[in-house]
Design a protein around this motif. Structure first.
Motif, short mmCIF file in Angstrom:
data_model
loop_
_atom_site.label_atom_id
_atom_site.label_comp_id
_atom_site.label_asym_id
_atom_site.label_seq_id
_atom_site.Cartn_x
_atom_site.Cartn_y
_atom_site.Cartn_z
N CYS A 1 0.86 -1.18 0.00
CA CYS A 1 0.00 0.00 0.00
C CYS A 1 0.90 1.23 0.00
O CYS A 1 2.03 1.18 0.46
N PRO A 2 0.40 2.38 -0.53
CA PRO A 2 1.23 3.59 -0.56
C PRO A 2 1.40 4.21 0.82
O PRO A 2 0.53 4.07 1.68
N VAL A 3 2.52 4.89 1.01
CA VAL A 3 2.78 5.60 2.26
C VAL A 3 2.04 6.93 2.24
O VAL A 3 2.13 7.67 1.26
N PRO A 4 1.28 7.26 3.28
CA PRO A 4 0.61 8.57 3.32
C PRO A 4 1.62 9.71 3.19
O PRO A 4 2.65 9.71 3.87
N GLY A 5 1.34 10.63 2.30
CA GLY A 5 2.23 11.76 2.09
C GLY A 5 3.38 11.47 1.15
O GLY A 5 4.17 12.34 0.82
N TYR A 6 3.50 10.21 0.69
CA TYR A 6 4.57 9.84 -0.22
C TYR A 6 4.06 8.67 -1.06
O TYR A 6 4.53 7.55 -0.95
N GLY B 1 19.20 13.66 -6.22
CA GLY B 1 18.57 12.73 -5.28
C GLY B 1 17.08 12.95 -5.20
O GLY B 1 16.49 13.70 -6.00
N ARG B 2 16.47 12.29 -4.22
CA ARG B 2 15.04 12.44 -4.02
C ARG B 2 14.71 13.81 -3.46
O ARG B 2 15.42 14.33 -2.60
N LEU B 3 13.62 14.37 -3.95
CA LEU B 3 13.15 15.66 -3.45
C LEU B 3 12.12 15.36 -2.37
O LEU B 3 10.92 15.26 -2.64
N ALA B 4 12.61 15.19 -1.16
CA ALA B 4 11.76 14.72 -0.07
C ALA B 4 12.09 15.47 1.21
O ALA B 4 13.18 16.04 1.38
N HIS B 5 11.15 15.46 2.14
CA HIS B 5 11.25 16.26 3.37
C HIS B 5 12.51 15.94 4.17
O HIS B 5 13.14 16.85 4.73
N GLY C 1 15.15 22.71 1.88
CA GLY C 1 14.84 24.12 2.07
C GLY C 1 16.07 24.96 2.39
O GLY C 1 16.08 26.18 2.16
N LEU C 2 17.12 24.31 2.92
CA LEU C 2 18.36 25.03 3.22
C LEU C 2 18.98 25.65 1.96
O LEU C 2 19.75 26.61 2.04
N GLN D 1 8.22 16.27 -2.60
CA GLN D 1 8.35 17.68 -2.26
C GLN D 1 8.65 18.56 -3.48
O GLN D 1 8.88 19.76 -3.35
N ARG D 2 8.60 17.99 -4.68
CA ARG D 2 9.05 18.75 -5.85
C ARG D 2 8.26 20.03 -6.05
O ARG D 2 8.84 21.10 -6.27
N ARG D 3 6.93 19.95 -6.03
CA ARG D 3 6.14 21.16 -6.30
C ARG D 3 6.42 22.25 -5.29
O ARG D 3 6.56 23.42 -5.64
#
Length: 375
Positions: A58-63, A204-208, A213-214, A234-236
């Protein structure tokens, strides 16, 4: 040898766990071993001659691009039918725990490969799981394994601090034929930075959990062009936040190698890396690395030799590192000359042979009567 690889992630998901499993499969088949991959979610049923058994997920919530395994009732039967000498648990969590239990029932030794800081990720994605709860599960899985392989000194210490024994450092290989300095593409650089700016890139992955943000402060630096290679949940948000950066999307193969070599500086911001394969590929490409002084990056980046380290989470120190390399081209060139040398011995061939030695060791230990009695 016959090796069953139980992975929490596999194609079409592209991440560090998947890439490591692909390279392990290549090395095993190249040297005449037989492998089977068991992995969650829909995807290819075969890769490079290795059959892949797909399990419910199953998919991970938020990802939603990342899928988590659901119970797989046929695990024991699948392992029994393949009859492996050893079970390789790739970043074990849900599916890996099922695999470890089934392997124990069948008397098959396991090697567990620690790769993802799941406890930190659970907190980042607000999955409702306390860090202590995640660690309890990880301790159970890794304790059940005959040996745990961790990719860096920091990861070894982290596991030992949680009471996990039989931990050995096993790094990751890098394709030094694909990732090399002569892949530098001046036409690509001209398209990225027509004004001749310093090209600073993340791959790499654009993830939290990557703390990207740095990089807001980096994109504001005069004379710097920020390039973001990859995709993720997190790309958008990042495209809005890093509105001066160039987002290329996912690049693979020779296009990825060309992108790495065409950077002036590779930057990473994530504090939870157990290794960081992208940094190693940048080093092989002759590119100095700016990274947080944390986790597996401490094994890869020698401060002021092949890159610069900054305090995790400090945008001010990150910017200072980039400025230093921007305004001191001689230092940047000197570091670039040392980057390749720092990883040349870390080929997947060498790493693969080391892994097979670990397999053979645990199989031999499992067959030794006094060790079985002690267990």
């Amino acid at each position: 040898m016959r090796v069953a690889i139980i992975s929490e992630s596999f194609l079409p998901q592209v991440n560090g766990v998947t890439n490591s499993v692909l390279r392990v499969c290549e090395q095993l088949t190249r040297h005449g071993h037989e492998a089977l991959v068991i992995a969650p979610g829909p995807g290819p049923a075969e890769w490079s001659g290795v059959p892949v058994v797909r399990t419910p997920s199953c998919p991970v919530p938020g990802y939603r691009d990342f899928r988590v395994a659901l119970p797989f009732p046929a695990m024991t039967a699948t392992l029994h039918e393949f009859d492996p000498d050893v079970v390789h648990l790739a970043s074990p969590a849900v599916l890996g725990a099922q695999g470890a239990t089934a392997a124990a029932e069948l008397g098959i030794p396991c090697v567990a490969v620690y790769q993802t800081d799941l406890a930190a990720y659970a907190g980042r994605y607000r999955l409702g799981l306390a860090e202590a709860m995640v660690w309890r599960r990880l301790v159970r899985v890794h304790t059940a394994a005959a040996r745990t392989l961790a990719p860096s000194r920091a990861a070894v210490r982290q596991l030992q601090a949680h009471g996990i024994d039989r931990v050995v450092r096993w790094g990751r290989g890098v394709d030094v034929e694909r990732f090399r300095p002569d892949r530098r593409d001046e036409s690509l650089r001209a398209a990225w930075a027509p004004g001749g700016q310093l090209v600073v890139g993340y791959v790499g992955r654009l993830a939290h959990e990557k703390d990207l943000g740095l990089l807001t402060a980096v994109q504001e630096l005069p004379g710097v062009r920020l390039v973001m290679v990859g995709d993720g949940p997190q790309r958008r948000q990042l495209e809005r936040q890093l509105d001066r950066a160039l987002f290329t999307g996912v690049l693979t193969g020779d296009r990825l190698a060309g992108a790495f070599a065409s950077l002036d500086v590779f930057v990473h911001t994530g504090p939870h890396e157990t290794f960081c394969q992208a940094a190693q590929e940048a080093l092989a490409s002759g590119v100095p690395v700016v990274a947080p002084a944390a986790g597996g990056l401490l094994d890869l980046v020698q401060h002021e030799e092949n890159g610069l380290l900054f305090a995790p989470g400090s945008a001010e120190e990150l910017v200072a590192c980039v400025r230093t390399l921007q305004h001191q081209p001689a230092l940047r060139r000197r570091m670039g000359e040392g980057t390749r040398r720092s990883v040349e011995g870390r080929t997947w061939e060498a790493v693969g042979q080391e892994l097979v030695r670990h397999y053979r060791d645990v199989v031999a230990e499992a067959r030794t009567p006094h060790r079985r009695a002690a267990a």
